[in-house]
Scaffold this motif. Structure first.
Motif, PDB file in Angstrom:
ATOM      1  N   MET A   1      -8.688-120.091 -15.691  1.00  0.00           N
ATOM      2  CA  MET A   1      -7.336-120.163 -16.276  1.00  0.00           C
ATOM      3  C   MET A   1      -6.840-121.606 -16.170  1.00  0.00           C
ATOM      4  O   MET A   1      -6.981-122.234 -15.111  1.00  0.00           O
ATOM      5  CB  MET A   1      -6.391-119.214 -15.536  1.00  0.00           C
ATOM      6  CG  MET A   1      -5.013-119.148 -16.146  1.00  0.00           C
ATOM      7  SD  MET A   1      -3.930-118.009 -15.242  1.00  0.00           S
ATOM      8  CE  MET A   1      -3.665-118.951 -13.759  1.00  0.00           C
ATOM      9  N   PRO A   2      -6.266-122.167 -17.251  1.00  0.00           N
ATOM     10  CA  PRO A   2      -5.785-123.563 -17.229  1.00  0.00           C
ATOM     11  C   PRO A   2      -4.688-123.737 -16.189  1.00  0.00           C
ATOM     12  O   PRO A   2      -3.935-122.815 -15.876  1.00  0.00           O
ATOM     13  CB  PRO A   2      -5.258-123.788 -18.642  1.00  0.00           C
ATOM     14  CG  PRO A   2      -5.921-122.728 -19.474  1.00  0.00           C
ATOM     15  CD  PRO A   2      -6.105-121.539 -18.580  1.00  0.00           C
ATOM     16  N   ASP A   3      -4.578-125.009 -15.672  1.00  0.00           N
ATOM     17  CA  ASP A   3      -3.522-125.325 -14.703  1.00  0.00           C
ATOM     18  C   ASP A   3      -2.275-125.763 -15.486  1.00  0.00           C
ATOM     19  O   ASP A   3      -2.030-126.932 -15.735  1.00  0.00           O
ATOM     20  CB  ASP A   3      -3.995-126.441 -13.766  1.00  0.00           C
ATOM     21  CG  ASP A   3      -2.986-126.677 -12.635  1.00  0.00           C
ATOM     22  OD1 ASP A   3      -1.925-126.005 -12.647  1.00  0.00           O
ATOM     23  OD2 ASP A   3      -3.261-127.538 -11.779  1.00  0.00           O
ATOM     24  N   TRP A   4      -1.479-124.749 -15.911  1.00  0.00           N
ATOM     25  CA  TRP A   4      -0.314-125.037 -16.729  1.00  0.00           C
ATOM     26  C   TRP A   4       0.758-125.833 -15.962  1.00  0.00           C
ATOM     27  O   TRP A   4       1.417-126.699 -16.504  1.00  0.00           O
ATOM     28  CB  TRP A   4       0.320-123.740 -17.237  1.00  0.00           C
ATOM     29  CG  TRP A   4      -0.623-122.860 -18.015  1.00  0.00           C
ATOM     30  CD1 TRP A   4      -1.076-121.642 -17.650  1.00  0.00           C
ATOM     31  CD2 TRP A   4      -1.213-123.163 -19.283  1.00  0.00           C
ATOM     32  NE1 TRP A   4      -1.922-121.125 -18.606  1.00  0.00           N
ATOM     33  CE2 TRP A   4      -2.013-122.054 -19.635  1.00  0.00           C
ATOM     34  CE3 TRP A   4      -1.159-124.246 -20.165  1.00  0.00           C
ATOM     35  CZ2 TRP A   4      -2.759-121.979 -20.811  1.00  0.00           C
ATOM     36  CZ3 TRP A   4      -1.883-124.171 -21.335  1.00  0.00           C
ATOM     37  CH2 TRP A   4      -2.667-123.074 -21.651  1.00  0.00           C
ATOM     38  N   LYS A   5       0.943-125.534 -14.707  1.00  0.00           N
ATOM     39  CA  LYS A   5       2.023-126.155 -13.934  1.00  0.00           C
ATOM     40  C   LYS A   5       1.838-127.667 -13.827  1.00  0.00           C
ATOM     41  O   LYS A   5       2.811-128.430 -13.908  1.00  0.00           O
ATOM     42  CB  LYS A   5       2.104-125.534 -12.550  1.00  0.00           C
ATOM     43  CG  LYS A   5       2.580-124.098 -12.562  1.00  0.00           C
ATOM     44  CD  LYS A   5       2.746-123.559 -11.154  1.00  0.00           C
ATOM     45  CE  LYS A   5       3.259-122.109 -11.199  1.00  0.00           C
ATOM     46  NZ  LYS A   5       3.452-121.552  -9.839  1.00  0.00           N
ATOM     47  N   GLU A   6       0.594-128.122 -13.659  1.00  0.00           N
ATOM     48  CA  GLU A   6       0.356-129.561 -13.551  1.00  0.00           C
ATOM     49  C   GLU A   6       0.706-130.267 -14.870  1.00  0.00           C
ATOM     50  O   GLU A   6       1.319-131.339 -14.879  1.00  0.00           O
ATOM     51  CB  GLU A   6      -1.095-129.823 -13.178  1.00  0.00           C
ATOM     52  CG  GLU A   6      -1.413-131.316 -13.028  1.00  0.00           C
ATOM     53  CD  GLU A   6      -2.849-131.552 -12.617  1.00  0.00           C
ATOM     54  OE1 GLU A   6      -3.533-130.568 -12.268  1.00  0.00           O
ATOM     55  OE2 GLU A   6      -3.273-132.719 -12.660  1.00  0.00           O
ATOM     56  N   GLU A   7       0.315-129.615 -16.001  1.00  0.00           N
ATOM     57  CA  GLU A   7       0.608-130.203 -17.313  1.00  0.00           C
ATOM     58  C   GLU A   7       2.119-130.269 -17.566  1.00  0.00           C
ATOM     59  O   GLU A   7       2.654-131.283 -18.036  1.00  0.00           O
ATOM     60  CB  GLU A   7      -0.060-129.359 -18.403  1.00  0.00           C
ATOM     61  CG  GLU A   7       0.129-129.885 -19.818  1.00  0.00           C
ATOM     62  CD  GLU A   7      -0.678-131.140 -20.082  1.00  0.00           C
ATOM     63  OE1 GLU A   7      -0.265-131.932 -20.958  1.00  0.00           O
ATOM     64  OE2 GLU A   7      -1.706-131.348 -19.404  1.00  0.00           O
TER      65      GLU A   7
ATOM     66  N   LEU B   1      -3.489-115.534 -27.585  1.00  0.00           N
ATOM     67  CA  LEU B   1      -4.441-116.202 -28.483  1.00  0.00           C
ATOM     68  C   LEU B   1      -5.873-115.773 -28.201  1.00  0.00           C
ATOM     69  O   LEU B   1      -6.690-115.613 -29.119  1.00  0.00           O
ATOM     70  CB  LEU B   1      -4.293-117.715 -28.361  1.00  0.00           C
ATOM     71  CG  LEU B   1      -2.973-118.293 -28.891  1.00  0.00           C
ATOM     72  CD1 LEU B   1      -2.841-119.759 -28.478  1.00  0.00           C
ATOM     73  CD2 LEU B   1      -2.886-118.157 -30.409  1.00  0.00           C
ATOM     74  N   ILE B   2      -6.258-115.630 -26.929  1.00  0.00           N
ATOM     75  CA  ILE B   2      -7.607-115.180 -26.567  1.00  0.00           C
ATOM     76  C   ILE B   2      -7.846-113.769 -27.114  1.00  0.00           C
ATOM     77  O   ILE B   2      -8.900-113.473 -27.692  1.00  0.00           O
ATOM     78  CB  ILE B   2      -7.780-115.197 -25.031  1.00  0.00           C
ATOM     79  CG1 ILE B   2      -7.788-116.651 -24.530  1.00  0.00           C
ATOM     80  CG2 ILE B   2      -9.069-114.474 -24.624  1.00  0.00           C
ATOM     81  CD1 ILE B   2      -8.987-117.463 -24.957  1.00  0.00           C
ATOM     82  N   ALA B   3      -6.794-112.964 -26.956  1.00  0.00           N
ATOM     83  CA  ALA B   3      -6.937-111.590 -27.448  1.00  0.00           C
ATOM     84  C   ALA B   3      -7.068-111.566 -28.955  1.00  0.00           C
ATOM     85  O   ALA B   3      -7.672-110.649 -29.535  1.00  0.00           O
ATOM     86  CB  ALA B   3      -5.737-110.746 -27.010  1.00  0.00           C
ATOM     87  N   GLY B   4      -6.535-112.574 -29.617  1.00  0.00           N
ATOM     88  CA  GLY B   4      -6.619-112.634 -31.071  1.00  0.00           C
ATOM     89  C   GLY B   4      -7.925-113.208 -31.577  1.00  0.00           C
ATOM     90  O   GLY B   4      -8.096-113.386 -32.779  1.00  0.00           O
TER      91      GLY B   4
ATOM     92  N   ALA C   1      -7.356-121.926 -27.771  1.00  0.00           N
ATOM     93  CA  ALA C   1      -6.138-121.277 -27.286  1.00  0.00           C
ATOM     94  C   ALA C   1      -5.312-122.241 -26.428  1.00  0.00           C
ATOM     95  O   ALA C   1      -4.071-122.274 -26.515  1.00  0.00           O
ATOM     96  CB  ALA C   1      -6.500-120.022 -26.474  1.00  0.00           C
ATOM     97  N   ARG C   2      -5.962-123.054 -25.604  1.00  0.00           N
ATOM     98  CA  ARG C   2      -5.231-124.017 -24.767  1.00  0.00           C
ATOM     99  C   ARG C   2      -4.537-125.078 -25.606  1.00  0.00           C
ATOM    100  O   ARG C   2      -3.391-125.467 -25.369  1.00  0.00           O
ATOM    101  CB  ARG C   2      -6.206-124.670 -23.778  1.00  0.00           C
ATOM    102  CG  ARG C   2      -5.541-125.623 -22.793  1.00  0.00           C
ATOM    103  CD  ARG C   2      -6.573-126.167 -21.823  1.00  0.00           C
ATOM    104  NE  ARG C   2      -5.924-126.959 -20.792  1.00  0.00           N
ATOM    105  CZ  ARG C   2      -5.563-128.246 -20.940  1.00  0.00           C
ATOM    106  NH1 ARG C   2      -5.783-128.859 -22.092  1.00  0.00           N
ATOM    107  NH2 ARG C   2      -4.956-128.882 -19.961  1.00  0.00           N
ATOM    108  N   ARG C   3      -5.258-125.546 -26.658  1.00  0.00           N
ATOM    109  CA  ARG C   3      -4.684-126.588 -27.524  1.00  0.00           C
ATOM    110  C   ARG C   3      -3.430-126.087 -28.232  1.00  0.00           C
ATOM    111  O   ARG C   3      -2.395-126.769 -28.281  1.00  0.00           O
ATOM    112  CB  ARG C   3      -5.718-127.039 -28.544  1.00  0.00           C
ATOM    113  CG  ARG C   3      -5.235-128.183 -29.470  1.00  0.00           C
ATOM    114  CD  ARG C   3      -6.274-128.484 -30.536  1.00  0.00           C
ATOM    115  NE  ARG C   3      -6.464-127.358 -31.428  1.00  0.00           N
ATOM    116  CZ  ARG C   3      -5.631-127.070 -32.443  1.00  0.00           C
ATOM    117  NH1 ARG C   3      -4.566-127.809 -32.649  1.00  0.00           N
ATOM    118  NH2 ARG C   3      -5.878-126.021 -33.221  1.00  0.00           N
ATOM    119  N   VAL C   4      -3.494-124.889 -28.803  1.00  0.00           N
ATOM    120  CA  VAL C   4      -2.361-124.339 -29.544  1.00  0.00           C
ATOM    121  C   VAL C   4      -1.177-124.105 -28.608  1.00  0.00           C
ATOM    122  O   VAL C   4      -0.018-124.402 -28.939  1.00  0.00           O
ATOM    123  CB  VAL C   4      -2.766-123.032 -30.252  1.00  0.00           C
ATOM    124  CG1 VAL C   4      -1.535-122.344 -30.867  1.00  0.00           C
ATOM    125  CG2 VAL C   4      -3.810-123.303 -31.327  1.00  0.00           C
TER     126      VAL C   4
END
Length: 909
Positions: free
Chosen positions: A1-7, A40-43, A50-53
């Motif tokens: 899972m991407p590290d959203w909080k850092e971004e 997005l992954i589910a789609g 999915a991370r880029r969008v």
């Protein structure tokens, strides 16, 4: 899972939020991104796509706004958008903006102080000049129904008075105008008089208005104390009464309320005080007292001698055009009835307001336009300061916008701050304006009509407040508008270290600088034209040498000198005593000094066809003593000067000016020719000398006046007995004393010489002739000084504007300049780049300013002498001066740019 909080934390770091708030926003947005990522992954999207969008959607301002709003609802702090969320109450939001604006200005005291000072200079100048314009041009005249008041004039025949459009009235013509018109409710004739005041301290000359009893009723002004003249108090034997001006009553009677009935001695005769006028009543302008105009039957019948003024009140329902039409009809009728006196003489009806202020209106409007330019330049300067200051707040505005602030709310907040600055500048400008107003009144009180009415009244205070608010709106609009165009994403990206484009703001700043330069150039060209005009006036040859001459007016008492021979004898004795003083080279007297006007009289030339007086040519006539021509160093071109042998029992002799010789005897020798003064036709007078031309009316007069000089000793009782202008009238003479030492050092000695003969003789206007000539240019000089001051202020503001824009640009380009220098750019290259930017803006502004000046300087035509409004030399010199100042202002930030350390610049963020 991407590290959203850092971004998210990296992107919010530039917002400098409190740690708890940043953590809450991060948590909220991280959860949103994770939800979107899983959707997005589910789609069917892969993890990378999915991370880029999801991250692209993080840049959406609505997404950021939703996250911030959720936190904002839970954290009870001051809203990031003042006024939002508090309802639509405009006043509430405005009050919140005011408090917020005050806090922001307190955080930037240097910026606030600079803006307030710049605005104070512009607003203060406008306040001072508007105070004058308000009192002189806008405020109603202090009379009853002033719009119905008019001044009546003769229009003289152009053959006798070339170039003159209006002329005083004669007694008989006035009486006919009064009896035959149906357009005036009331009329009143008046003139000027001088009295020697004795019995109250030192003897002095008092300026008086000699008025018809209806004078005060026409103007509709009651006295403050006592009464005005009764209708029958203009009869011989009843005229020894006087009404005092407020200033005279205050200065000589200490505001004594019981002054009515007291006696004053004028010319050795008692005059009873019957009234005191209020402080606003000053007509004629120089009158200190008023006495009844007493006419004998002979004086009432004089039609050809003009030295009276007339004021009238229009009947209700009668307009100016109707009055002029009727006066034209009456003038035509009188011309047919009295052709010898009235041929070519017409009538002119002028509104009293126009008569009072028309002469100074062009100069005041020019000065008002000049200070308006200064204020516009100040606005442009402050707009640049505000623009630079608000650019640093782009991230703040981005947050406000993200929170839902509309463009109107952003505009309101920034404009509120600039209006606060302008109001502070207006308060300081009011103090500066008060100081400037005192200077204007001090220097121009004698030249400005209604000078005593100039003050900072409610209208001026309202004007200052209005100008302050408008100035704040104008100065803040462009910066505020630029901020509303800010892209939220770009603003946040700049905060993350990415270079953001600022081309729009840079263009705005450049436009403001160009406007400052153009406006400054127009003002500077106007001042340059005025300076050249004054310089040319100062270099005009007046026809005499004013250096080393003392001048004073010597009054005479009618009670002591009832005969012309007695007057002549008195002045002869004065001159003998004065000439005997150590340090005196020569001395003489004249009835009217050059540059101060005087008598215009018709003449008849011997050997020419006899014509009616209305068709006779007019010349300036002056009465002089022997020694006057020498004392003034007026050159005797041919023949001789008048001398002590030109007495009443000798053949009548006169001098004429070179202009008169050319006008009347262009191809003949004038010496030996004879001329008869129509008003004094007792004998023909022989021309014995031709002297140089003298400026009789003003230095800026066009053609030299044809002038005739009569020896004082040859104005005899027989002359006045044959006069067509009534009985003998006593007059004062101007004494001129040429010295071989400093003229002012002989004031006491000359005064003693006069008072040894008559201690009661007052001396008036004791000055050097140089100062007298300079005083004749006082209004032109002060107009020039004011315009030059405003132009100088404009140039300083423009230089500051150029400097601030270039200095700001250098700060914004530190990294770029460092890279250039690291790649081998030399100091000269950097200098040329920065100075080139300033020069480009300056030259564009100069080009626009020249075009504007070509259109606007035509309004200066009536104020100039000897120079055209489009004088190329002035345009070139002024453009060079302004360009040099601009280059100097450009050099300072350019020099600073060359001192940038490339290594430091490369690390600069």
């Amino acid at each position: 899972m991407p590290d959203w909080k850092e971004e998210i934390a990296m992107r919010l770091r530039s917002l400098k939020l409190a740690p708890p708030r940043e953590a809450e926003i991060t948590e909220e947005l991280a959860q949103h991104l994770e939800d979107r990522y899983q959707e997005l992954i589910a789609g069917g999207a892969n993890e990378k796509e999915a991370r880029r969008v999801a991250l692209e959607e993080l840049s959406d301002e609505n997404l950021l706004a939703r996250g911030l709003r959720r936190v904002e609802k839970e954290v009870p702090q001051e809203p990031l958008v003042p006024g939002e969320g508090g309802g639509n109450n405009f006043l509430a939001s405005l009050w919140q903006d005011v408090r917020y604006g005050i806090r922001m200005l307190r955080k930037s005291p240097g910026f606030a102080a600079a803006a307030v000072i710049v605005l104070a200079l512009g607003i203060g100048a406008n306040t001072a000049i508007f105070s004058v314009v308000n009192a002189v041009l806008l405020r109603p005249l202090p009379f009853s129904n002033p719009d119905r008041l008019v001044q009546l004039w003769h229009t003289p025949p152009q053959a006798s008075f070339p170039g003159m459009t209006r002329f005083p009235l004669s007694a008989a013509n006035y009486l006919d105008w009064k009896s035959q018109n149906h357009v005036f409710e009331q009329t009143a004739i008046y003139s000027f008089a001088r009295y020697n005041l004795t019995g109250i301290g030192q003897p002095e000359v008092v300026q008086a208005g000699s008025v018809e009893p209806s004078f005060f009723a026409v103007l509709g002004i009651p006295p403050m104390l006592g009464r005005v003249f009764a209708s029958d108090e203009d009869q011989p034997g009843r005229g020894n009464i006087v009404i005092l001006s407020h200033a005279f009553w205050q200065d000589h009677f200490g505001r004594d309320p019981h002054v009515i009935g007291r006696s004053i001695e004028f010319d050795g005769k008692p005059f009873t005080v019957v009234g005191v006028m209020g402080p606003q009543f000053r007509r004629p302008p120089l009158a200190q007292v008023w006495t009844p105009l007493v006419w004998t039957n002979k004086e009432r019948s004089v039609r050809g001698e003009h030295h009276f003024l007339v004021v009238a009140r229009l009947r209700r329902g009668v307009d100016l055009k109707q009055a002029q039409t009727e006066m034209n009809t009456i003038s035509s009728r009188l011309e047919q009835q009295y052709p010898s006196d009235n041929r070519g003489w017409g009538a002119m009806v002028v509104p009293l307001r126009e008569e009072t202020v028309g002469r100074v209106r062009p100069a005041l409007l020019v000065l008002l336009g000049a200070v308006a330019f200064v204020l516009l330049i100040a606005c442009a300067n402050v707009a640049n300061l505000v623009l630079a200051e608000t650019l640093a707040r782009q991230k703040e505005i981005a947050i406000r916008t993200a929170l839902g602030a509309s463009r109107a709310r952003v505009l309101q907040q920034v404009l509120t701050e600039t209006v606060l600055l302008a109001i502070a500048g207006g308060a300081l400008g009011l103090l500066l304006g008060r100081f400037g107003l005192d200077l204007i009144v001090h220097f121009l009180a004698s030249k400005l009509p209604r000078a005593t009415e100039i003050s900072l009244d409610a209208r001026v205070l309202g004007f200052t407040l209005l100008v302050s608010v408008l100035t704040g709106l104008v100065a803040g609009f462009l910066p505020a508008w630029r901020l509303t165009k800010t892209d939220v994403n770009d603003a946040l990206k700049q905060g993350l270290g990415r270079a953001g484009a600022d081309s729009g703001s840079r263009r705005t700043r450049n436009v403001l600088v160009v406007a400052e330069v153009a406006l400054s150039l127009m003002l500077l060209i106007g001042a340059g034209l005025m300076i050249r005009s004054l310089w040319l006036l100062r270099s005009v040859d007046p026809g005499f040498d004013p250096h080393g001459v003392l001048k004073m007016t010597v009054g005479i008492g009618k009670a002591k000198f009832t005969d012309p021979a007695q007057q002549s004898s008195f002045y002869d004795q004065v001159l003998q005593r004065v000439r005997a003083l150590p340090g005196v080279e020569s001395a003489g007297v004249i009835d009217d000094l050059p540059l101060s006007g005087g008598s215009h009289q018709p003449v008849a030339v011997e050997g020419r066809p006899v014509v009616a007086m209305a068709d006779q040519p007019e010349v300036d006539v002056r009465v002089i003593s022997p020694g006057y021509v020498r004392a003034m160093r007026i050159p005797v071109l041919r023949g001789r000067d008048v001398n002590d042998r030109d007495t009443g029992d000798r053949p009548a002799a006169i001098l004429i000016s070179e202009a008169m010789a050319k006008r009347f005897w262009p191809n003949e020798d004038p010496l030996g020719q004879h001329v008869t003064l129509t008003f004094f036709p007792d004998r023909a007078r022989e021309i014995v000398g031709i002297v140089g031309d003298v400026k009789q009316d003003a230095l800026n007069g066009s053609d030299p006046n044809a002038t005739l000089y009569v020896p004082m000793a040859q104005i005899t009782a027989a002359t006045y007995a044959a006069s067509t202008v009534g009985p003998f009238r006593a007059f004062s003479m101007a004494l001129v004393v040429r010295t071989i030492t400093r003229p002012t050092s002989l004031v006491t000695a000359v005064a003693n010489a006069v008072h040894q003969l008559d201690p009661a003789t007052p001396l008036l206007d004791v000055v050097t002739l140089e100062d007298f000539v300079a005083e004749s240019l006082s209004q032109e000089r002060f107009n020039m000084l004011l315009l030059a001051t405003f132009a100088g202020l404009a140039v300083v503001l423009a230089a500051v504007g150029i400097y601030s824009v270039l200095a700001y640009g250098v700060r914004r380009r530190v990294r770029e300049i460092g890279i250039r220098m690291a790649l081998g750019a030399q100091n000269g290259d950097v200098l040329r780049t920065v100075i080139g930017d300033g020069t480009k803006l300056t030259l564009i502004g100069v080009a626009i300013g020249i075009a504007g000046a070509l259109a606007l300087t035509r309004s200066l035509s009536s104020l100039l002498y000897g120079v055209r409004p489009t004088d190329p030399l002035t345009f070139i010199v002024v453009s060079f001066i302004l360009t040099s100042v601009a280059l100097l202002a450009s050099y300072i930030p350019a020099r600073r740019a060359t001192r940038i350390d490339p290594m430091v610049a490369l690390r600069y963020e």
